[in-house]
Design an enzyme around this catalytic site. Structure first.
Site, PDB file in Angstrom:
ATOM      1  N   VAL A   1       3.695  -0.190   4.479  1.00 44.57           N
ATOM      2  CA  VAL A   1       2.324  -0.578   4.884  1.00 44.57           C
ATOM      3  C   VAL A   1       1.696  -1.425   3.846  1.00 44.57           C
ATOM      4  O   VAL A   1       2.045  -1.349   2.467  1.00 44.57           O
ATOM      5  CB  VAL A   1       1.594   0.712   4.864  1.00 44.57           C
TER       6      VAL A   1
ATOM      7  N   LEU B   1       0.964  -1.128  -0.065  1.00 41.45           N
ATOM      8  CA  LEU B   1       0.053  -0.059   0.213  1.00 41.45           C
ATOM      9  C   LEU B   1       0.906   1.239   0.242  1.00 41.45           C
ATOM     10  O   LEU B   1       0.314   2.228  -0.603  1.00 41.45           O
ATOM     11  CB  LEU B   1      -0.943   0.207   1.083  1.00 41.45           C
ATOM     12  N   GLY B   2       2.208   1.181   0.264  1.00 40.18           N
ATOM     13  CA  GLY B   2       2.930   2.256   0.451  1.00 40.18           C
ATOM     14  C   GLY B   2       3.990   2.012   1.498  1.00 40.18           C
ATOM     15  O   GLY B   2       3.896   1.350   2.184  1.00 40.18           O
TER      16      GLY B   2
ATOM     17  N   LYS C   1       0.925  -2.150   9.246  1.00 34.28           N
ATOM     18  CA  LYS C   1       2.240  -1.250   9.172  1.00 34.28           C
ATOM     19  C   LYS C   1       3.443  -1.736   9.923  1.00 34.28           C
ATOM     20  O   LYS C   1       3.061  -1.942  11.240  1.00 34.28           O
ATOM     21  CB  LYS C   1       1.357   0.243   9.662  1.00 34.28           C
TER      22      LYS C   1
ATOM     23  N   GLY D   1       7.321   4.707   3.819  1.00 31.79           N
ATOM     24  CA  GLY D   1       7.620   6.078   4.056  1.00 31.79           C
ATOM     25  C   GLY D   1       9.332   5.906   4.559  1.00 31.79           C
ATOM     26  O   GLY D   1       9.666   4.702   4.592  1.00 31.79           O
TER      27      GLY D   1
ATOM     28  N   ASP E   1       1.978  16.102  11.974  1.00 32.52           N
ATOM     29  CA  ASP E   1       2.277  15.675  10.628  1.00 32.52           C
ATOM     30  C   ASP E   1       0.861  15.730   9.997  1.00 32.52           C
ATOM     31  O   ASP E   1       0.486  14.898   9.025  1.00 32.52           O
ATOM     32  CB  ASP E   1       2.943  14.416  10.450  1.00 32.52           C
TER      33      ASP E   1
END
Length: 332
Positions: free
Chosen positions: A59, A51-52, A74, A54, A166
């Site tokens: 994730v 999903l992504g 996550k 960072g 954030d």
């Protein structure tokens, strides 16, 4: 197709708390302790897709082997003790309807902490904007509803004694049901500690995404108590809503670090003028953003004040909820 959701005022969209955010400088309410997230094992889940990722975590979309339920997993990239604070933030926020829910905690093979989170199937508000590229910002009704969900999620965090630090479109997650929930607590800070949970903490403000920083966060070693940390979140919320309105980043892309700091600290209201010129009939949106983008933290609206601002409180909730859901679904 008609939308069957019942209307509700912004301040009715989350559970009652014992004090408004600006009153928490003296005493933070102590809600009943939520049940801790279930402990799980990594082997309980099977990977579906990425999903992504960072700087701190990755994730993935996963399926629970026994039940077949689908979640977002996550996993931190290391076992840094600083990552443990995110789990505590999720514990404090448990049960908040506009904060992403945590179903379980687990450990990776190297001791890395992980969280099994509810899956928001439409990505983030940032993803929605990117998928709508070329079509401008959100339409009026959808914009008001998105702003209300964002403000309520932030209020729920603040009421639990947490500053997000954030706040940005990429950290507000969306679902095809038209829900928006705040997530990603890598840089979040707990504002009250001590045995009674009422001792105010001074927290650093220098972590996060600089494009959404308030002016005071650019000071070397910037720190603040609860009121200042929550005020920093309000500024970032204003930039987020402005970005949703414009359909693009609020400041020019490609700016150097020095130029970005100058734009935020001295010329941040340029974005507001662009907002006015684009469509003057959205005066209440303009005023909402302006209430957030006050350079002096003490002059910024509190989240409680934003929740009763006309831009949110006078919207047609039935219409705006359907409009937001339609925008999200049509972008998929």
């Amino acid at each position: 197709m008609a939308c069957s959701l019942a209307p509700a005022l912004p301040h009715q969209m989350f559970h009652r708390v014992g004090a408004a955010p600006h009153q928490m400088m003296r005493k933070v309410p102590t809600p009943p302790p939520p049940p801790p997230p279930e402990e799980a094992r990594l082997s309980d889940f099977e990977w579906i897709g990425d999903l992504g990722a960072g700087g701190f975590a990755k994730v993935s979309k996963v399926r629970h082997r026994r039940t077949g339920a689908v979640f977002a997993l996550k996993m931190s990239k290391d076992a840094d003790p600083k990552r443990e604070e995110e789990a505590e933030v999720l514990r404090r926020a448990a049960g908040s309807p506009h904060v992403v829910g945590c179903h379980a905690l687990l450990r990776g093979p190297g001791g890395e902490p992980g969280c099994v989170l509810e899956l928001m199937d439409a990505g983030s508000l940032g993803d929605v904007l990117r998928r709508r590229r070329g079509r401008g910002g959100l339409p009026e009704h959808a914009l008001a509803e998105a702003a209300a969900h964002c403000a309520v999620g932030l209020a729920q965090l603040h009421s639990r004694g947490v500053a997000h630090l954030d706040v940005k479109p990429d950290n507000f997650l969306a679902s095809s049901r038209g829900e928006i929930k705040i997530g990603d607590f890598n840089t979040s800070r707990i504002l009250y500690g001590g045995a009674g949970g009422e001792h105010p903490m001074v927290v650093p403000l220098t972590a996060g995404t600089r494009c959404y920083f308030s002016p005071e966060r650019f000071a070397p070693g910037a720190r603040a108590g609860p009121h200042g940390a929550m005020a920093a979140d309000v500024w970032s919320l204003g930039v987020t809503v402005l970005e949703l309105f414009l359909g693009r980043f609020a400041f020019a892309r490609g700016l150097s670090a020095a130029a970005l700091e100058l734009a935020i600290c001295q010329t941040a209201t340029v974005g507001l003028y662009a907002c006015r010129k684009k469509q003057r009939r959205r005066q209440s949106c303009d005023e909402f953003v302006e209430a957030c983008l006050q350079r002096e933290p003490v002059r910024r609206a509190t989240v409680k004040q934003l929740l009763v601002h006309p831009f949110l409180a006078r919207r047609d909730v039935q219409v705006s909820r359907c409009a937001l859901r339609d925008i999200i679904v049509s972008s998929l």
